[in-house]
Design a protein around this motif. Structure first.
Motif, PDB file in Angstrom:
ATOM      1  N   UNK A 191      50.256  23.138  17.681  1.00  9.65           N
ATOM      2  CA  UNK A 191      49.040  22.738  18.406  1.00  9.65           C
ATOM      3  C   UNK A 191      47.802  22.897  17.520  1.00  9.65           C
ATOM      4  N   UNK A 192      47.706  24.069  16.887  1.00 10.79           N
ATOM      5  CA  UNK A 192      46.518  24.340  16.069  1.00 10.79           C
ATOM      6  C   UNK A 192      46.857  24.154  14.593  1.00 10.79           C
ATOM      7  N   UNK A 193      46.607  22.957  14.139  1.00  8.86           N
ATOM      8  CA  UNK A 193      47.038  22.587  12.792  1.00  8.86           C
ATOM      9  C   UNK A 193      45.867  22.267  11.864  1.00  8.86           C
ATOM     10  N   UNK A 194      44.691  22.067  12.438  1.00 14.67           N
ATOM     11  CA  UNK A 194      43.501  21.865  11.599  1.00 14.67           C
ATOM     12  C   UNK A 194      42.264  22.328  12.371  1.00 14.67           C
ATOM     13  N   UNK A 195      41.130  22.326  11.686  1.00 14.52           N
ATOM     14  CA  UNK A 195      39.897  22.837  12.310  1.00 14.52           C
ATOM     15  C   UNK A 195      39.577  22.071  13.595  1.00 14.52           C
ATOM     16  N   UNK A 196      39.804  20.753  13.570  1.00 14.76           N
ATOM     17  CA  UNK A 196      39.453  19.910  14.710  1.00 14.76           C
ATOM     18  C   UNK A 196      40.257  20.283  15.964  1.00 14.76           C
ATOM     19  N   UNK A 197      41.497  20.764  15.760  1.00 16.47           N
ATOM     20  CA  UNK A 197      42.344  21.095  16.908  1.00 16.47           C
ATOM     21  C   UNK A 197      41.814  22.316  17.675  1.00 16.47           C
ATOM     22  N   UNK A 198      40.906  23.056  17.064  1.00 21.43           N
ATOM     23  CA  UNK A 198      40.346  24.231  17.741  1.00 21.43           C
ATOM     24  C   UNK A 198      39.035  23.912  18.476  1.00 21.43           C
ATOM     25  N   UNK A 199      38.702  22.650  18.530  1.00 20.07           N
ATOM     26  CA  UNK A 199      37.498  22.223  19.252  1.00 20.07           C
ATOM     27  C   UNK A 199      37.575  22.663  20.720  1.00 20.07           C
ATOM     28  N   UNK A 200      36.495  23.313  21.180  1.00 20.03           N
ATOM     29  CA  UNK A 200      36.447  23.749  22.578  1.00 20.03           C
ATOM     30  C   UNK A 200      37.288  24.984  22.881  1.00 20.03           C
ATOM     31  N   UNK A 201      37.945  25.547  21.867  1.00 23.01           N
ATOM     32  CA  UNK A 201      38.805  26.717  22.084  1.00 23.01           C
ATOM     33  C   UNK A 201      38.072  28.007  21.726  1.00 23.01           C
ATOM     34  N   UNK A 202      38.537  29.114  22.308  1.00 22.05           N
ATOM     35  CA  UNK A 202      37.961  30.415  21.988  1.00 22.05           C
ATOM     36  C   UNK A 202      38.528  30.938  20.672  1.00 22.05           C
ATOM     37  N   UNK A 203      37.631  31.221  19.737  1.00 27.51           N
ATOM     38  CA  UNK A 203      38.060  31.749  18.436  1.00 27.51           C
ATOM     39  C   UNK A 203      37.395  33.108  18.220  1.00 27.51           C
ATOM     40  N   UNK A 204      38.204  34.119  17.952  1.00 29.96           N
ATOM     41  CA  UNK A 204      37.709  35.484  17.827  1.00 29.96           C
ATOM     42  C   UNK A 204      37.277  35.852  16.423  1.00 29.96           C
ATOM     43  N   UNK A 205      36.341  36.799  16.352  1.00 28.95           N
ATOM     44  CA  UNK A 205      35.893  37.368  15.078  1.00 28.95           C
ATOM     45  C   UNK A 205      35.381  38.771  15.366  1.00 28.95           C
ATOM     46  N   UNK A 206      35.502  39.655  14.376  1.00 29.35           N
ATOM     47  CA  UNK A 206      34.994  41.012  14.585  1.00 29.35           C
ATOM     48  C   UNK A 206      33.478  41.013  14.601  1.00 29.35           C
ATOM     49  N   UNK A 207      32.924  41.771  15.534  1.00 27.92           N
ATOM     50  CA  UNK A 207      31.471  41.858  15.675  1.00 27.92           C
ATOM     51  C   UNK A 207      30.839  42.447  14.399  1.00 27.92           C
ATOM     52  N   UNK A 208      29.836  41.779  13.890  1.00 19.76           N
ATOM     53  CA  UNK A 208      29.136  42.265  12.700  1.00 19.76           C
ATOM     54  C   UNK A 208      29.795  41.856  11.390  1.00 19.76           C
ATOM     55  N   UNK A 209      30.915  41.135  11.472  1.00 22.98           N
ATOM     56  CA  UNK A 209      31.628  40.761  10.245  1.00 22.98           C
ATOM     57  C   UNK A 209      31.216  39.365   9.782  1.00 22.98           C
ATOM     58  N   UNK A 210      31.569  39.043   8.545  1.00 22.03           N
ATOM     59  CA  UNK A 210      31.273  37.709   8.026  1.00 22.03           C
ATOM     60  C   UNK A 210      32.139  36.650   8.718  1.00 22.03           C
ATOM     61  N   UNK A 211      33.223  37.106   9.374  1.00 17.20           N
ATOM     62  CA  UNK A 211      34.071  36.148  10.077  1.00 17.20           C
ATOM     63  C   UNK A 211      33.312  35.498  11.247  1.00 17.20           C
ATOM     64  N   UNK A 212      32.345  36.217  11.789  1.00 18.30           N
ATOM     65  CA  UNK A 212      31.485  35.612  12.826  1.00 18.30           C
ATOM     66  C   UNK A 212      30.750  34.401  12.243  1.00 18.30           C
ATOM     67  N   UNK A 213      30.192  34.589  11.054  1.00 13.21           N
ATOM     68  CA  UNK A 213      29.447  33.493  10.406  1.00 13.21           C
ATOM     69  C   UNK A 213      30.374  32.341  10.036  1.00 13.21           C
TER      70      UNK A 213
END
Ligand code: ARG
Length: 276
Positions: free
Chosen positions: A146-168
């Motif tokens: 299902x999730x095979x490229x960036x576009x497939x994650x459109x409208x989906x919840x994506x997690x990142x650690x608070x305060x991390x560069x992964x948020x950016x």
């Protein structure tokens, strides 16, 4: 006689004060750099802020039945402390609080798989880089197709650690996804397992460690762009001249003789054992 003695006493006092005054002046003309290194050595303790939710770099493990903070960063700091001739004292906190604790002077340094970004360099000094993992996306195995490229994650919840560069990274590279910021990495893993988030951005070495412990998860075949300033370094207060020089010397030695890699490998094993 009494008067003479008291005059003598006053004279002595003035002389001592003058001497102190000179000392104080000499002291204040010294650079702050020398002071932090000297102060740490005199205290005999290096105070370190970390966020021990980040296997294999810093995590909690039972060692001989006791809860301890372990990891590749912890091994690195142990070597540094040996070189400085001091003990280590950890303050464990959420990642989001680590750099604030350093800024407020609650600790001498911070280590936490911290990416030495240009933005952070405006507020802190950083040691030489010691590790540079790529950014990856973690998903549930059942969604492999299902999730095979960036576009497939459109409208989906994506997690990142608070305060991390992964948020950016989520903001910049997945602008059509909904960013979900969570303070601790293990909680992000729980959310992904439960399906309240569909994907999670992490650095590869960390992702692999948590995937080993959570066999229903996997690395997605989704390419993220890494930028050059994402490598890990120790954070220090601004203008840490002498302290930075000493720390860089210790780290460079560990890089040159391959010990950083050894620390990472050893702690991947240790984290895996904890999960078994
Ligand atoms: N490298 C990333 C950053 O600097 C994540 C670090 C998270 N570290 C941690 N111990 N949880 O933003």
């Amino acid at each position: 006689m009494k008067k003479f003695l008291s005059l003598l006493a006053t004279g002595l006092m003035v002389m001592t004060m003058a001497a102190c005054g000179n000392d104080a002046k000499a002291e204040s003309s010294k650079t702050t750099e020398q002071d932090s290194l000297t102060a740490i050595k005199e205290a005999g303790v290096l105070k370190v802020a970390t966020s021990a939710d980040f296997a294999p770099f810093e995590f909690h493990a039972l060692v001989d039945g006791k809860d301890k903070i372990v990891g590749a960063d912890v091994d690195l700091i142990a070597e540094l402390a040996k070189d400085l001739g001091v003990e280590v004292e950890y303050m464990d906190m959420e990642f989001n609080a680590v750099l604030t604790a350093l800024q407020q002077g609650k600790v001498d340094i911070a280590i936490s798989g911290i990416s030495a970004t240009l933005e952070r360099q405006e507020s802190f000094d950083f040691s030489v880089n010691y590790y540079n993992p790529p950014q990856v996306v973690v998903i549930n195995k059942k969604n492999a197709d299902v999730y095979t490229d960036l576009a497939s994650l459109k409208g989906k919840n994506v997690g990142a650690q608070k305060g991390s560069i992964q948020e950016d990274i989520v903001t910049a590279q997945l602008p059509d996804s909904t960013k979900v910021s969570v303070p601790k990495v293990p909680n992000l893993i729980v959310e992904l397992n439960q399906g309240s988030i569909e994907a999670l951005v992490l650095e590869k070495t960390i992702a692999e460690s948590y995937i080993y412990q959570n066999p229903d998860l996997m690395l997605a075949e989704i390419e993220l762009t890494s930028s050059e300033d994402e490598a890990y370094a120790i954070a220090l207060p601004k203008d840490s001249g002498d302290l930075k020089t000493e720390i860089d010397k210790s780290i460079q030695k560990l890089i040159d003789n391959g010990q950083i890699e050894e620390f990472v490998d050893k702690n991947i094993q240790l984290a895996n054992q904890q999960a078994e």
